[in-house]
Design a protein around this motif. Structure first.
Motif, PDB file in Angstrom:
ATOM      1  N   GLN A   1       0.832  -1.208   0.000  1.00 31.30           N
ATOM      2  CA  GLN A   1       0.000   0.000   0.000  1.00 31.30           C
ATOM      3  C   GLN A   1       0.862   1.252   0.000  1.00 31.30           C
ATOM      4  OE1 GLN A   1      -2.332  -0.768   3.580  1.00 31.30           O
ATOM      5  NE2 GLN A   1      -4.178  -0.862   2.323  1.00 31.30           N
ATOM      6  N   ALA A   2       1.923   1.245   0.781  1.00 32.44           N
ATOM      7  CA  ALA A   2       2.789   2.416   0.904  1.00 32.44           C
ATOM      8  C   ALA A   2       3.475   2.749  -0.422  1.00 32.44           C
ATOM      9  CB  ALA A   2       3.823   2.206   2.003  1.00 32.44           C
ATOM     10  N   LEU A   3       3.917   1.740  -1.135  1.00 31.68           N
ATOM     11  CA  LEU A   3       4.561   1.982  -2.424  1.00 31.68           C
ATOM     12  C   LEU A   3       3.583   2.614  -3.414  1.00 31.68           C
ATOM     13  CD1 LEU A   3       6.721  -1.249  -2.768  1.00 31.68           C
ATOM     14  CD2 LEU A   3       7.565   1.101  -2.548  1.00 31.68           C
ATOM     15  N   ILE A   4       2.364   2.127  -3.424  1.00 29.40           N
ATOM     16  CA  ILE A   4       1.344   2.691  -4.313  1.00 29.40           C
ATOM     17  C   ILE A   4       1.047   4.139  -3.929  1.00 29.40           C
ATOM     18  CG2 ILE A   4      -1.108   2.578  -4.959  1.00 29.40           C
ATOM     19  CD1 ILE A   4      -0.788  -0.534  -4.692  1.00 29.40           C
ATOM     20  N   GLN A   5       0.821   4.376  -2.626  1.00 30.05           N
ATOM     21  CA  GLN A   5       0.493   5.732  -2.191  1.00 30.05           C
ATOM     22  C   GLN A   5       1.675   6.680  -2.366  1.00 30.05           C
ATOM     23  OE1 GLN A   5      -1.823   6.517   1.226  1.00 30.05           O
ATOM     24  NE2 GLN A   5      -3.066   4.678   0.996  1.00 30.05           N
ATOM     25  N   SER A   6       2.873   6.181  -2.176  1.00 35.19           N
ATOM     26  CA  SER A   6       4.064   7.006  -2.358  1.00 35.19           C
ATOM     27  C   SER A   6       4.191   7.466  -3.810  1.00 35.19           C
ATOM     28  CB  SER A   6       5.305   6.218  -1.926  1.00 35.19           C
ATOM     29  OG  SER A   6       6.472   6.940  -2.207  1.00 35.19           O
ATOM     30  N   GLU A   7       3.901   6.571  -4.734  1.00 35.56           N
ATOM     31  CA  GLU A   7       3.972   6.919  -6.154  1.00 35.56           C
ATOM     32  C   GLU A   7       2.909   7.945  -6.535  1.00 35.56           C
ATOM     33  OE1 GLU A   7       3.773   3.318  -8.429  1.00 35.56           O
ATOM     34  OE2 GLU A   7       5.634   2.554  -7.568  1.00 35.56           O
ATOM     35  N   GLN A   8       1.772   7.920  -5.860  1.00 34.18           N
ATOM     36  CA  GLN A   8       0.663   8.807  -6.194  1.00 34.18           C
ATOM     37  C   GLN A   8       0.639  10.092  -5.373  1.00 34.18           C
ATOM     38  OE1 GLN A   8      -2.730   6.249  -5.635  1.00 34.18           O
ATOM     39  NE2 GLN A   8      -2.366   5.114  -7.521  1.00 34.18           N
ATOM     40  N   ALA A   9       1.425  10.148  -4.315  1.00 27.59           N
ATOM     41  CA  ALA A   9       1.379  11.296  -3.402  1.00 27.59           C
ATOM     42  C   ALA A   9       1.910  12.555  -4.076  1.00 27.59           C
ATOM     43  CB  ALA A   9       2.186  10.995  -2.142  1.00 27.59           C
ATOM     44  N   THR A  10       1.242  13.647  -3.817  1.00 22.98           N
ATOM     45  CA  THR A  10       1.710  14.944  -4.320  1.00 22.98           C
ATOM     46  C   THR A  10       2.375  15.757  -3.218  1.00 22.98           C
ATOM     47  OG1 THR A  10      -0.483  15.889  -3.930  1.00 22.98           O
ATOM     48  CG2 THR A  10      -0.019  15.051  -6.149  1.00 22.98           C
ATOM     49  N   ASP A  11       2.148  15.353  -1.983  1.00 20.97           N
ATOM     50  CA  ASP A  11       2.799  16.010  -0.848  1.00 20.97           C
ATOM     51  C   ASP A  11       2.827  15.046   0.336  1.00 20.97           C
ATOM     52  OD1 ASP A  11       0.318  16.080   0.511  1.00 20.97           O
ATOM     53  OD2 ASP A  11      -0.138  18.067  -0.233  1.00 20.97           O
ATOM     54  N   PHE A  12       3.423  15.486   1.430  1.00 18.51           N
ATOM     55  CA  PHE A  12       3.554  14.639   2.611  1.00 18.51           C
ATOM     56  C   PHE A  12       2.520  14.966   3.684  1.00 18.51           C
ATOM     57  CE2 PHE A  12       8.223  15.172   1.409  1.00 18.51           C
ATOM     58  CZ  PHE A  12       8.219  14.057   0.595  1.00 18.51           C
ATOM     59  N   PHE A  13       1.744  16.015   3.502  1.00 14.32           N
ATOM     60  CA  PHE A  13       0.876  16.520   4.562  1.00 14.32           C
ATOM     61  C   PHE A  13      -0.109  15.480   5.069  1.00 14.32           C
ATOM     62  CE2 PHE A  13      -2.895  18.631   6.213  1.00 14.32           C
ATOM     63  CZ  PHE A  13      -2.325  19.353   7.238  1.00 14.32           C
ATOM     64  N   ARG A  14      -0.707  14.723   4.174  1.00 19.84           N
ATOM     65  CA  ARG A  14      -1.698  13.716   4.581  1.00 19.84           C
ATOM     66  C   ARG A  14      -1.098  12.736   5.589  1.00 19.84           C
ATOM     67  NH1 ARG A  14      -4.556   9.337   0.591  1.00 19.84           N
ATOM     68  NH2 ARG A  14      -6.112   8.637   2.068  1.00 19.84           N
ATOM     69  N   TYR A  15       0.167  12.435   5.428  1.00 18.01           N
ATOM     70  CA  TYR A  15       0.834  11.448   6.272  1.00 18.01           C
ATOM     71  C   TYR A  15       1.434  12.088   7.525  1.00 18.01           C
ATOM     72  CZ  TYR A  15       0.076   9.348   1.788  1.00 18.01           C
ATOM     73  OH  TYR A  15      -0.529   8.931   0.630  1.00 18.01           O
ATOM     74  N   THR A  16       2.071  13.226   7.366  1.00 19.80           N
ATOM     75  CA  THR A  16       2.681  13.869   8.530  1.00 19.80           C
ATOM     76  C   THR A  16       1.625  14.406   9.490  1.00 19.80           C
ATOM     77  OG1 THR A  16       2.931  15.960   7.315  1.00 19.80           O
ATOM     78  CG2 THR A  16       4.835  14.459   7.367  1.00 19.80           C
ATOM     79  N   SER A  17       0.498  14.850   8.984  1.00 20.66           N
ATOM     80  CA  SER A  17      -0.552  15.349   9.873  1.00 20.66           C
ATOM     81  C   SER A  17      -1.122  14.213  10.722  1.00 20.66           C
ATOM     82  CB  SER A  17      -1.660  16.055   9.092  1.00 20.66           C
ATOM     83  OG  SER A  17      -2.313  15.165   8.220  1.00 20.66           O
ATOM     84  N   LYS A  18      -1.224  13.033  10.147  1.00 17.09           N
ATOM     85  CA  LYS A  18      -1.686  11.857  10.897  1.00 17.09           C
ATOM     86  C   LYS A  18      -0.707  11.539  12.029  1.00 17.09           C
ATOM     87  CE  LYS A  18      -4.378   8.158  11.169  1.00 17.09           C
ATOM     88  NZ  LYS A  18      -5.829   8.205  11.197  1.00 17.09           N
ATOM     89  N   ILE A  19       0.581  11.580  11.717  1.00 12.57           N
ATOM     90  CA  ILE A  19       1.605  11.307  12.720  1.00 12.57           C
ATOM     91  C   ILE A  19       1.599  12.399  13.790  1.00 12.57           C
ATOM     92  CG2 ILE A  19       4.106  11.116  13.095  1.00 12.57           C
ATOM     93  CD1 ILE A  19       4.195   9.833  10.229  1.00 12.57           C
ATOM     94  N   ASN A  20       1.517  13.654  13.381  1.00 20.51           N
ATOM     95  CA  ASN A  20       1.496  14.757  14.349  1.00 20.51           C
ATOM     96  C   ASN A  20       0.316  14.646  15.305  1.00 20.51           C
ATOM     97  OD1 ASN A  20       3.802  16.014  13.370  1.00 20.51           O
ATOM     98  ND2 ASN A  20       2.662  17.330  11.977  1.00 20.51           N
ATOM     99  N   LYS A  21      -0.784  14.177  14.788  1.00 15.38           N
ATOM    100  CA  LYS A  21      -2.003  14.076  15.599  1.00 15.38           C
ATOM    101  C   LYS A  21      -1.895  12.991  16.670  1.00 15.38           C
ATOM    102  CE  LYS A  21      -6.977  13.767  14.928  1.00 15.38           C
ATOM    103  NZ  LYS A  21      -8.061  13.625  13.945  1.00 15.38           N
ATOM    104  N   HIS A  22      -1.164  11.905  16.363  1.00 13.83           N
ATOM    105  CA  HIS A  22      -1.164  10.740  17.239  1.00 13.83           C
ATOM    106  C   HIS A  22       0.163  10.450  17.935  1.00 13.83           C
ATOM    107  CE1 HIS A  22      -5.203   9.612  16.048  1.00 13.83           C
ATOM    108  NE2 HIS A  22      -4.858   9.867  14.802  1.00 13.83           N
ATOM    109  N   PHE A  23       1.235  11.092  17.525  1.00 13.18           N
ATOM    110  CA  PHE A  23       2.551  10.800  18.098  1.00 13.18           C
ATOM    111  C   PHE A  23       3.076  11.971  18.910  1.00 13.18           C
ATOM    112  CE2 PHE A  23       4.673   7.277  15.336  1.00 13.18           C
ATOM    113  CZ  PHE A  23       3.647   6.409  15.646  1.00 13.18           C
ATOM    114  N   SER A  24       3.770  11.645  19.976  1.00 20.72           N
ATOM    115  CA  SER A  24       4.450  12.668  20.787  1.00 20.72           C
ATOM    116  C   SER A  24       5.693  13.137  20.035  1.00 20.72           C
ATOM    117  CB  SER A  24       4.864  12.065  22.135  1.00 20.72           C
ATOM    118  OG  SER A  24       5.892  11.107  21.931  1.00 20.72           O
ATOM    119  N   ILE A  25       6.318  14.187  20.546  1.00 19.79           N
ATOM    120  CA  ILE A  25       7.530  14.698  19.917  1.00 19.79           C
ATOM    121  C   ILE A  25       8.633  13.638  19.936  1.00 19.79           C
ATOM    122  CG2 ILE A  25       8.428  15.849  21.989  1.00 19.79           C
ATOM    123  CD1 ILE A  25       8.746  17.105  18.365  1.00 19.79           C
ATOM    124  N   GLU A  26       8.726  12.871  21.007  1.00 19.20           N
ATOM    125  CA  GLU A  26       9.744  11.823  21.080  1.00 19.20           C
ATOM    126  C   GLU A  26       9.502  10.753  20.007  1.00 19.20           C
ATOM    127  OE1 GLU A  26       7.980  12.868  23.816  1.00 19.20           O
ATOM    128  OE2 GLU A  26       9.586  14.028  24.760  1.00 19.20           O
TER     129      GLU A  26
END
Length: 150
Positions: free
Chosen positions: A77-102
């Protein structure tokens, strides 16, 4: 004539709304978000080999304690989405929402491991990691601490 034009624009608006709803309904998990970012680093220099794909699997197992089948599905899934992604925001926002700074710092450390999986660091890989670090809201000092010491 105006009715046809109005109808055309209404159909166009309906199609856009439907496509947006479909795209938003495709849930991005934390595991997938991290895997896509790792794939972006892996693919940044224009080539990826079995050694890098093996490193990707190892990093996902280390981070999320997944079994072999789960890792394979996420990588596919990641390879497919990586090829189609136009930016990183969709993924980094998910991580920012659920992960601590550490945890976000840990993700960037894994990005460095991915970049060095082929034995060398391309400048484009470093650029991609820096961009992702910024989107993960790491301060400069935090970003610097993620870089491997030689």
């Amino acid at each position: 004539m105006l009715t046809k034009i109005s109808s055309f624009f209404q159909n166009l608006a309906d199609d856009l709304t439907e496509n947006t709803a479909k795209k938003n309904s495709e849930e991005v998990t934390i595991e997938l978000a991290c895997a896509v970012l790792l794939c972006e680093v892996m693919r940044a220099d224009g080539h990826f080999d079995q050694q890098e794909q093996a490193k990707l699997a190892v990093l996902l197992v280390e981070q999320f304690h997944l079994d072999e089948e789960e890792v394979k599905q996420i990588i596919d899934q990641a390879l497919i989405q990586s090829e189609q992604a136009t930016d990183f925001f969709r993924y980094t926002s998910k991580i920012n929402k659920h992960f601590s700074i550490e945890q976000r710092i840990s993700i960037v450390k894994q990005l460095w491991k991915m970049a060095y999986a082929d034995g060398e660091l391309a400048s484009i890989e470093e650029h991609v990691i820096r961009k992702i670090g910024d989107l993960l809201q790491l301060r400069h000092a935090e970003y610097i601490q993620t870089k491997p010491r030689k």
